[in-house]
Design a protein around this motif. Structure first.
Motif, PDB file in Angstrom:
ATOM      1  N   ARG A   1       0.987  -0.894   0.036  1.00  0.00           N
ATOM      2  CA  ARG A   1       0.075   0.142   0.201  1.00  0.00           C
ATOM      3  C   ARG A   1       1.258   1.442   0.087  1.00  0.00           C
ATOM      4  NH1 ARG A   1      -3.281   0.173   5.555  1.00  0.00           N
ATOM      5  NH2 ARG A   1      -4.343   1.632   4.996  1.00  0.00           N
ATOM      6  N   ILE A   2       0.281   2.039  -0.418  1.00  0.00           N
ATOM      7  CA  ILE A   2       1.159   3.664  -0.908  1.00  0.00           C
ATOM      8  C   ILE A   2      -0.175   5.148  -0.594  1.00  0.00           C
ATOM      9  CG2 ILE A   2       0.973   3.963  -2.930  1.00  0.00           C
ATOM     10  CD1 ILE A   2       3.984   4.945  -2.651  1.00  0.00           C
ATOM     11  N   SER A   3       0.542   5.519   0.533  1.00  0.00           N
ATOM     12  CA  SER A   3      -0.051   7.379   1.047  1.00  0.00           C
ATOM     13  C   SER A   3       0.493   7.732   0.321  1.00  0.00           C
ATOM     14  CB  SER A   3      -0.391   6.742   2.389  1.00  0.00           C
ATOM     15  OG  SER A   3      -1.480   6.075   2.580  1.00  0.00           O
ATOM     16  N   LEU A   4      -0.412   8.947  -0.925  1.00  0.00           N
ATOM     17  CA  LEU A   4       0.765   9.914  -2.152  1.00  0.00           C
ATOM     18  C   LEU A   4      -0.166  10.967  -1.203  1.00  0.00           C
ATOM     19  CD1 LEU A   4       0.578   7.829  -5.268  1.00  0.00           C
ATOM     20  CD2 LEU A   4       2.835   8.725  -4.463  1.00  0.00           C
ATOM     21  N   ASP A   5       0.423  12.158  -1.454  1.00  0.00           N
ATOM     22  CA  ASP A   5      -0.004  13.392  -0.850  1.00  0.00           C
ATOM     23  C   ASP A   5       0.969  13.727  -2.133  1.00  0.00           C
ATOM     24  OD1 ASP A   5      -0.299  15.772  -0.704  1.00  0.00           O
ATOM     25  OD2 ASP A   5       0.654  16.042   1.834  1.00  0.00           O
ATOM     26  N   LEU A   6       0.008  14.530  -3.364  1.00  0.00           N
ATOM     27  CA  LEU A   6      -0.205  14.902  -4.404  1.00  0.00           C
ATOM     28  C   LEU A   6       0.531  16.986  -4.338  1.00  0.00           C
ATOM     29  CD1 LEU A   6      -1.329  12.830  -7.066  1.00  0.00           C
ATOM     30  CD2 LEU A   6       0.744  12.494  -5.803  1.00  0.00           C
ATOM     31  N   ALA A   7       1.167  17.485  -4.943  1.00  0.00           N
ATOM     32  CA  ALA A   7       1.131  18.866  -4.797  1.00  0.00           C
ATOM     33  C   ALA A   7       1.374  19.151  -6.052  1.00  0.00           C
ATOM     34  CB  ALA A   7       2.761  19.292  -4.366  1.00  0.00           C
ATOM     35  N   ILE A   8      -0.526  20.168  -6.482  1.00  0.00           N
ATOM     36  CA  ILE A   8      -1.174  19.897  -7.520  1.00  0.00           C
ATOM     37  C   ILE A   8      -0.768  21.870  -8.168  1.00  0.00           C
ATOM     38  CG2 ILE A   8      -3.597  19.750  -8.567  1.00  0.00           C
ATOM     39  CD1 ILE A   8      -2.281  16.727  -7.840  1.00  0.00           C
ATOM     40  N   THR A   9      -1.040  21.419  -9.371  1.00  0.00           N
ATOM     41  CA  THR A   9      -1.014  23.038  -9.827  1.00  0.00           C
ATOM     42  C   THR A   9      -2.280  22.744 -10.320  1.00  0.00           C
ATOM     43  OG1 THR A   9       1.448  24.110  -9.916  1.00  0.00           O
ATOM     44  CG2 THR A   9      -0.098  24.907 -11.552  1.00  0.00           C
ATOM     45  N   ARG A  10      -3.668  23.536 -10.287  1.00  0.00           N
ATOM     46  CA  ARG A  10      -4.762  23.073 -11.549  1.00  0.00           C
ATOM     47  C   ARG A  10      -4.607  23.335 -12.752  1.00  0.00           C
ATOM     48  NH1 ARG A  10     -10.161  21.868  -7.888  1.00  0.00           N
ATOM     49  NH2 ARG A  10     -10.412  20.198  -9.754  1.00  0.00           N
ATOM     50  N   ARG A  11      -4.840  23.371 -14.011  1.00  0.00           N
ATOM     51  CA  ARG A  11      -5.706  23.457 -15.399  1.00  0.00           C
ATOM     52  C   ARG A  11      -4.148  24.769 -15.290  1.00  0.00           C
ATOM     53  NH1 ARG A  11      -9.844  23.788 -12.022  1.00  0.00           N
ATOM     54  NH2 ARG A  11      -8.970  26.285 -10.854  1.00  0.00           N
ATOM     55  N   ALA A  12      -2.919  23.712 -15.416  1.00  0.00           N
ATOM     56  CA  ALA A  12      -1.842  23.846 -15.918  1.00  0.00           C
ATOM     57  C   ALA A  12      -1.658  23.922 -17.826  1.00  0.00           C
ATOM     58  CB  ALA A  12      -1.041  23.924 -15.198  1.00  0.00           C
ATOM     59  N   TYR A  13      -2.838  23.242 -17.908  1.00  0.00           N
ATOM     60  CA  TYR A  13      -2.070  22.069 -19.321  1.00  0.00           C
ATOM     61  C   TYR A  13      -3.332  22.596 -20.052  1.00  0.00           C
ATOM     62  CZ  TYR A  13       2.065  19.815 -16.787  1.00  0.00           C
ATOM     63  OH  TYR A  13       2.787  20.025 -16.535  1.00  0.00           O
ATOM     64  N   GLY A  14      -3.069  22.161 -21.477  1.00  0.00           N
ATOM     65  CA  GLY A  14      -4.576  22.377 -22.108  1.00  0.00           C
ATOM     66  C   GLY A  14      -4.987  21.133 -22.093  1.00  0.00           C
ATOM     67  N   ALA A  15      -6.672  21.592 -21.537  1.00  0.00           N
ATOM     68  CA  ALA A  15      -7.539  19.742 -21.256  1.00  0.00           C
ATOM     69  C   ALA A  15      -7.844  19.005 -23.282  1.00  0.00           C
ATOM     70  CB  ALA A  15      -8.388  20.164 -21.134  1.00  0.00           C
ATOM     71  N   HIS A  16      -7.556  17.813 -22.796  1.00  0.00           N
ATOM     72  CA  HIS A  16      -7.178  16.339 -23.555  1.00  0.00           C
ATOM     73  C   HIS A  16      -8.101  15.211 -23.267  1.00  0.00           C
ATOM     74  CE1 HIS A  16      -2.883  16.163 -23.019  1.00  0.00           C
ATOM     75  NE2 HIS A  16      -3.733  14.962 -23.840  1.00  0.00           N
ATOM     76  N   HIS A  17      -8.683  14.381 -24.490  1.00  0.00           N
ATOM     77  CA  HIS A  17      -9.056  12.912 -23.699  1.00  0.00           C
ATOM     78  C   HIS A  17      -7.878  12.595 -23.621  1.00  0.00           C
ATOM     79  CE1 HIS A  17     -13.365  13.613 -24.221  1.00  0.00           C
ATOM     80  NE2 HIS A  17     -13.462  13.567 -25.280  1.00  0.00           N
ATOM     81  N   GLN A  18      -7.809  11.668 -22.615  1.00  0.00           N
ATOM     82  CA  GLN A  18      -6.940  11.097 -22.352  1.00  0.00           C
ATOM     83  C   GLN A  18      -7.594   9.452 -22.358  1.00  0.00           C
ATOM     84  OE1 GLN A  18      -4.282  11.726 -19.892  1.00  0.00           O
ATOM     85  NE2 GLN A  18      -4.915  13.865 -21.539  1.00  0.00           N
TER      86      GLN A  18
END
Length: 643
Positions: A616-633
């Motif tokens: 198991r792993i617990s990840l604390d992710l530091a995020i910058t929202r909307r840093a990139y253009g959106a596209h289907h993944q």
């Protein structure tokens, strides 16, 4: 992509992880059972009855609406193919019935078109490499763009020209069902009169006078069956979905032009979104200057329920297209307008048109109090009071995390007389309604929510399976809601826990996420075999997610920040094992696995996590929202890249 490895072994198996995997296993059996009982070999629904009026396209797609969503969460490998098979089969079926042309609805209102779309939108998001669905996405969006041969859009007035539109262009009027609006039409009295300014037609019983029902019907066809209406804002989802493939500017340009036209109308109306625009582009031009009275508008039948949904769908589309939050204003305006007139009241069940449903949802008795707000507006002002719906308020806070939007949500919470921690056992077709206890969980005030909610989800599936066992193989003539009442696929709770987002808004909304989980070895979205995920917290700059591998095989998990890869993972903090486990074999005590914290820079929308067996792993992710253009993944090729 940054690659890290989970190194902390399982000491205790989290109950939420076991329940999550059990739910996925039961759902895999459930959708197969539904298809076996109710579908023909070519994917269509088994139905020998007739169709009546213009209604019905949505009811044939809705039984499968969340099957692609389940696939994206970790459903069976063949579920995506099944979803496509049923979409194509139902589309052929409806084409034969005359309700679909060029694979799309001939013409109906966008409240119902929004209900038709989740299956199609889910397939597009789950497999953006499918060329056939990509072509369909572009073709369907083109029906509404300026210059389309359908004539659905008038660029000079920035309006969709009719409430009923589709592949066949504008379809004038509001349908054969409303050529008369009679006092004996079952179930309509609770909503009252659609138009409340006709001479001698002020009360329900006035419809019983000779010629009155026909007079109301003619007025509905003439005044509600032409021009634009606010629920048409959901049509921007077609353009946004097409744009997410290749960022073709014409799709974004039209969607933003259309949204901005409605924003300007709201700004000119003290911030309240009007519901109608006449063919000449004037608000109220068909209603004596009134900003209310349009089809599926503020007066009839659902008011806030349909208006707020269309508005937040369009606002979220604008954020996907631009990465900016400035177009949320017209949603805030309409929500604040009803909140300003709200009051804490009891007797929820008897207050208005939707009261019984609200009472069931809240398990409310006559003394339960909630903040009730007006859902509708007519010549006599605001009326029809119900609890403030959480979905649009939550979506604003989820997308912005602004102090203004958080305060609005907290105001509703503070005024509520019900227990926001309670996980109530109900299931509606929209896959909504359990926002409050999830909000409390993310805030750290409801730690038992994942287990309680997953137990509820299992109960929802098992009940639907019991109903399937008792149901006939096909419905009676005209009962085209039969199948959606039996769809055993449930995704609300899984969406919350695995992606950190509410489920897609039912009336034409795209699926959003703080985290997408994908299987790197199989090159597909969703949880790998034996892996469970839980988003424990999500703020504007951080996401806390836990992964557990319950199985005997190593798995590779790809975490993507944002449903469209629009967010950047700046850094990841996680526990790294240090020597000390499993300890000395001569000791009786089973030790905790010692670890130390490590932080690594990521700088990408994606992070690869290798999960050895039973870790198991617990990840604390530091995020910058909307840093990139959106596209289907797309995750095709992940096997080679991450093996």
């Amino acid at each position: 992509m940054m690659r890290i490895t989970a190194a902390v072994p399982l000491r205790e198996v989290p109950r939420w992880a076991l329940l999550e995997r059990e739910l996925l296993a039961v759902l895999d059996q459930a959708w197969r059972r539904f298809a076996e009982r109710f579908c023909e070999p070519d994917g269509r629904l088994r139905y020998a009855g007739r169709m009546y009026g213009r209604d019905g396209v949505d009811d044939f797609y809705e039984p499968f609406f969340n099957w692609p969503a389940l696939y994206r969460l970790g459903g069976a490998d063949d579920l995506l193919g099944a979803a496509k098979h049923h979409w194509e089969g139902v589309t052929r079926q409806l084409t034969e019935l005359g309700f679909v042309r060029d694979e799309y609805e001939v013409g109906y209102d966008w409240f119902h078109q929004g209900e038709s779309l989740p299956l199609f939108l889910g397939i597009c998001a789950a497999d953006p490499d499918d060329a056939a669905f990509r072509a369909r996405a572009r073709r369907f969006a083109d029906f509404y763009l300026p210059g389309s041969s359908t004539g659905n859009y008038d660029a000079s007035t920035r309006t969709i020209v009719a409430p009923h539109t589709g592949s066949g262009g504008p379809r004038w009027g509001v349908g054969e069902d409303w050529e008369e609006y009679r006092a004996d039409q079952a179930g309509m009295e609770i909503y009252g009169l659609p138009l409340r300014d006709l001479p001698d037609l002020r009360e329900w019983d006035d419809l019983r006078a000779p010629g009155a029902a026909a007079r109301m019907g003619r007025a509905m066809q003439e005044r509600m069956g032409r021009g634009d209406t606010a629920v048409n804002l959901a049509a921007t989802t077609l353009a946004t979905n097409a744009w997410l493939y290749a960022q073709e500017a014409r799709y974004a340009d039209w969607a933003l032009e259309y949204i901005d036209a409605w924003r300007e109308r709201a700004a000119a109306n003290d911030g309240v979104l009007p519901d109608n625009v006449a063919p000449d582009g004037t608000v109220g031009g068909l209603h004596g200057g009134a900003w209310y009275g349009g089809h599926y508008g503020w007066t009839w039948p659902h008011g806030l329920h349909s208006i707020a949904s269309a508005a937040i769908v369009a606002a979220l589309n604008s954020v996907a297209l631009t990465g900016e939050l400035d177009r949320l204003d017209f949603v805030r305006g309409l929500l604040d307008a009803v909140l300003a007139r709200g009051a804490v009241q009891d007797r929820i069940a008897s207050r208005g048109s939707l009261g019984p449903g609200w009472a069931d949802r809240l398990e409310a008795d006559e003394e339960t109090t909630e903040l009730l707000v007006p859902y509708r507006y007519g010549p006599d002002g605001w009326f029809d009071y119900h609890p403030m719906p959480l979905e649009p308020v939550l979506w604003l806070d989820w997308i912005s995390h602004s102090a203004e939007d958080s305060a609005r949500l907290e105001r509703i919470r503070a005024a509520s007389g019900s227990d926001w921690n309670a996980v109530r056992w109900f299931h509606d077709k929209e896959e909504q309604g359990h926002e409050a206890p999830w909000i409390e969980f993310l805030a750290g005030r409801n730690p038992g929510y994942p287990e309680a909610a997953l137990e509820l989800a299992l109960g929802q599936v098992l009940r639907r399976l019991g109903l399937i066992d008792e149901a006939p193989d096909e419905p009676e003539d005209g009962d085209i809601h039969f199948w959606q009442r039996l769809n055993p696929v449930v995704t609300e709770i899984l969406t919350q826990l695995v992606t950190g987002a509410p489920p897609a808004l039912y009336y034409g909304g795209l699926s959003h996420a703080r985290i997408l989980v994908a299987d790197g070895r199989r090159g597909r979205p969703g949880l790998p075999a034996d892996v469970a995920a839980l988003v424990r917290a999500a703020t504007s700059a951080q996401v806390a997610v836990e992964l557990v591998n319950l199985g005997p095989d190593e798995q590779t998990v790809i975490l993507t920040s944002g449903a469209f890869g629009e967010d950047r993972i700046d850094a990841a903090t996680y526990a790294v094992a240090v020597p000390g486990y499993p300890g000395d074999p001569r000791d009786y005590a089973i030790p905790h696995a010692p670890s130390r914290s490590e932080r690594v820079a990521v700088g990408s929308a994606r992070l690869v996590v290798v999960m050895p067996p039973r870790t198991r792993i617990s990840l604390d992710l530091a995020i910058t929202r909307r840093a990139y253009g959106a596209h289907h993944q797309s995750f095709a090729g992940s096997i080679k890249e991450n093996a």
